[in-house]
Design a protein around this motif. Structure first.
Motif, PDB file in Angstrom:
ATOM      1  N   ALA A 346      42.602 -35.746  -5.732  1.00  0.00           N
ATOM      2  CA  ALA A 346      42.477 -35.995  -4.411  1.00  0.00           C
ATOM      3  C   ALA A 346      41.274 -35.052  -3.964  1.00  0.00           C
ATOM      4  O   ALA A 346      41.418 -35.050  -2.730  1.00  0.00           O
ATOM      5  CB  ALA A 346      43.844 -35.413  -3.923  1.00  0.00           C
ATOM      6  N   GLY A 347      40.457 -34.667  -4.823  1.00  0.00           N
ATOM      7  CA  GLY A 347      39.388 -34.065  -4.418  1.00  0.00           C
ATOM      8  C   GLY A 347      39.475 -32.353  -4.097  1.00  0.00           C
ATOM      9  O   GLY A 347      38.579 -31.592  -3.780  1.00  0.00           O
ATOM     10  N   ALA A 348      40.506 -31.910  -4.903  1.00  0.00           N
ATOM     11  CA  ALA A 348      40.971 -30.438  -4.925  1.00  0.00           C
ATOM     12  C   ALA A 348      40.786 -30.034  -6.384  1.00  0.00           C
ATOM     13  O   ALA A 348      41.826 -30.053  -7.146  1.00  0.00           O
ATOM     14  CB  ALA A 348      42.192 -30.193  -4.454  1.00  0.00           C
ATOM     15  N   PRO A 349      39.724 -29.555  -6.781  1.00  0.00           N
ATOM     16  CA  PRO A 349      39.553 -29.228  -8.306  1.00  0.00           C
ATOM     17  C   PRO A 349      40.502 -28.450  -8.601  1.00  0.00           C
ATOM     18  O   PRO A 349      40.831 -27.390  -7.978  1.00  0.00           O
ATOM     19  CB  PRO A 349      38.121 -28.688  -8.380  1.00  0.00           C
ATOM     20  N   ALA A 350      41.003 -28.473  -9.877  1.00  0.00           N
ATOM     21  CA  ALA A 350      42.299 -27.739 -10.174  1.00  0.00           C
ATOM     22  C   ALA A 350      42.161 -26.888 -11.589  1.00  0.00           C
ATOM     23  O   ALA A 350      41.287 -27.217 -12.560  1.00  0.00           O
ATOM     24  CB  ALA A 350      43.641 -28.631 -10.275  1.00  0.00           C
ATOM     25  N   VAL A 351      42.952 -25.965 -11.767  1.00  0.00           N
ATOM     26  CA  VAL A 351      42.929 -25.128 -13.054  1.00  0.00           C
ATOM     27  C   VAL A 351      44.331 -24.899 -13.479  1.00  0.00           C
ATOM     28  O   VAL A 351      45.350 -24.896 -12.236  1.00  0.00           O
ATOM     29  CB  VAL A 351      42.238 -23.953 -13.123  1.00  0.00           C
ATOM     30  N   VAL A 352      44.947 -24.766 -14.528  1.00  0.00           N
ATOM     31  CA  VAL A 352      46.319 -24.374 -14.588  1.00  0.00           C
ATOM     32  C   VAL A 352      46.355 -22.877 -15.478  1.00  0.00           C
ATOM     33  O   VAL A 352      45.525 -22.603 -16.504  1.00  0.00           O
ATOM     34  CB  VAL A 352      46.771 -25.486 -15.885  1.00  0.00           C
ATOM     35  N   CYS A 353      47.193 -21.979 -14.770  1.00  0.00           N
ATOM     36  CA  CYS A 353      47.035 -20.685 -15.322  1.00  0.00           C
ATOM     37  C   CYS A 353      48.210 -20.003 -14.619  1.00  0.00           C
ATOM     38  O   CYS A 353      48.736 -19.925 -13.635  1.00  0.00           O
ATOM     39  CB  CYS A 353      46.112 -19.795 -14.883  1.00  0.00           C
ATOM     40  N   GLY A 354      49.375 -19.669 -15.427  1.00  0.00           N
ATOM     41  CA  GLY A 354      50.597 -19.079 -14.874  1.00  0.00           C
ATOM     42  C   GLY A 354      51.238 -18.248 -16.208  1.00  0.00           C
ATOM     43  O   GLY A 354      51.048 -18.306 -17.150  1.00  0.00           O
ATOM     44  N   PRO A 355      52.252 -17.388 -15.656  1.00  0.00           N
ATOM     45  CA  PRO A 355      53.140 -16.495 -16.503  1.00  0.00           C
ATOM     46  C   PRO A 355      54.000 -17.643 -17.433  1.00  0.00           C
ATOM     47  O   PRO A 355      54.565 -18.411 -16.873  1.00  0.00           O
ATOM     48  CB  PRO A 355      53.709 -15.594 -15.536  1.00  0.00           C
ATOM     49  N   GLY A 356      54.448 -16.699 -18.502  1.00  0.00           N
ATOM     50  CA  GLY A 356      55.364 -17.261 -19.374  1.00  0.00           C
ATOM     51  C   GLY A 356      54.710 -18.283 -20.584  1.00  0.00           C
ATOM     52  O   GLY A 356      53.742 -18.490 -20.353  1.00  0.00           O
TER      53      GLY A 356
END
Length: 389
Positions: A346-356
């Protein structure tokens, strides 16, 4: 379960409140959404619901700082997987703390991230943010990233579109810039019933389903030899038949058989290739034989859900930001799917990063380490620093 107006909670206190809502995907999440709405309003943050067609579920979108596009969205899903058939040592929907671990359904996947993001709201409100920080909380991620899609469709229209998105799935706070894409199909085979003593008058739907499954098995073996990416475990695209149901009685030639299969595709693999090959096999190797006896026989192959593989651009701004905020210099790939690819499309560059740790997700006695919550809060605090510049 309301939130006191303007009251600040620790992330663990918020996690306890979020876990207490049974937001299993088969149920509604409106109680949790109302709680978050109330909490945000208490801190002067307006939010907007994006309600499902049946009115039983909702996503929630909020903006802190400049009421404008740009900035970063913190994305998390509010639904959890069922606890049915699992043996828990305590109530899955009551957070339990023991030995530095916080036990409860969704603690790792992914209410720990949502709790952390909410706990950071008072700090963000007190700052003079020059870039907005958006909260994007969705539903039904566990059954195919369903709820986030209507919300994404509103970005740049009724909702301010973020410049970047951080999806807070459990990565142990490591930066993930690629993941596989789950795609699921249902295959319905229709034959003709007959008494099993007169099998030549019927078309055995189970038999032809097994032929199709055999072709899928051949494709599975080929995928293991194709594109190998050692950043993933396993390092190839996987294909599995996950459910099958056929036949009506032991003395009747089966008139129907249904099975489901899915693929976890590496970035770059086109799922259409799998579907096209299976359709060709059905048309050339199965249907002609079936039609000789039963012209009404049929094979229907339907794609029931698809989550795109995710691969960040080589010079992704949000990946660089996440590496800076974590103090890391290496990225990782994971085999599970997330909403990142949908945001990116959708044109919103993403990254994945979270706790756990993803290893704890979906398990009995699911837990998240308190140290992971602390790391996430540090990450979000540094994000606030960035948004002030």
């Amino acid at each position: 379960m309301s939130a006191a107006k303007g009251k600040s909670f620790t992330p663990v206190e918020l996690l306890a409140r979020l876990v207490a809502f049974d937001t299993t995907s088969s149920k509604n999440n409106l109680g949790l959404i109302a709680f978050v709405e109330d909490y945000l309003a208490g801190h002067g943050v307006a939010s907007r619901r994006i309600v499902s067609d049946d009115g039983q579920k909702s996503s929630l979108y909020a903006t802190i700082g400049p009421d404008d596009e740009g900035g970063v969205a913190l994305s998390g899903h509010t639904d959890v997987v069922p606890v049915d058939g699992q043996t828990w040592t305590s109530d899955p929907f009551t957070l339990r703390s023991e030995g530095g671990k916080l036990y409860g359904r969704g603690s790792a996947d992914m209410k720990g991230f949502i709790a952390s993001a909410l706990a950071a709201v008072p700090s963000y409100k007190a700052r003079k943010l020059k870039k907005p920080i958006h909260l994007a909380f969705s539903y039904d991620e566990e059954i195919g990233c369903i709820g986030v899609r209507p919300m994404i469709a509103e970005l740049g229209k009724d909702l301010p579109k973020p410049r970047m998105v951080i999806v807070g799935e459990p990565t142990s706070m490591q930066v993930v810039d690629a993941h596989k894409g789950p795609v699921r199909w249902q295959v319905d085979v229709k034959g003709r019933a007959a008494h099993s003593s007169m099998a030549h008058l019927g078309v055995n739907a189970v038999t032809y389903a097994t032929r199709l499954i055999g072709e899928l098995e051949r494709m599975e073996q080929e995928l293991k030899q194709r594109v190998i990416d050692i950043r993933f475990e396993p390092p190839y695209s996987t294909l599995q038949v996950t459910k099958i149901d056929g036949g009506t009685a032991t003395n009747i030639v089966p008139i129907g058989c249904t099975f489901v299969f899915d693929i976890r595709a590496l970035p770059g693999l086109d799922p259409d290739e799998i579907e096209t090959r299976l359709r060709r096999f059905a048309e050339k190797r199965c249907l002609p034989e079936m039609h000789e006896i039963a012209p009404e026989a049929d094979i229907r192959i339907e794609r029931v859900n698809a989550v795109p593989p995710f691969g960040a651009e080589r010079k992704s701004e949000v990946v660089a930001l996440a590496l800076k905020l974590t103090g890391q210099n290496e990225t990782y790939g994971v085999s599970y799917g997330t909403e990142a690819g949908l945001f990116q499309e959708a044109g919103a560059p993403a990254v994945v990063c979270g706790p756990g740790d993803i290893a704890q997700a979906h398990t009995a006695d699911e837990w998240i380490a308190e140290s992971q919550i602390a790391k996430c809060m540090d990450f979000l605090d540094r994000l606030g620093d960035w948004a002030e510049t």
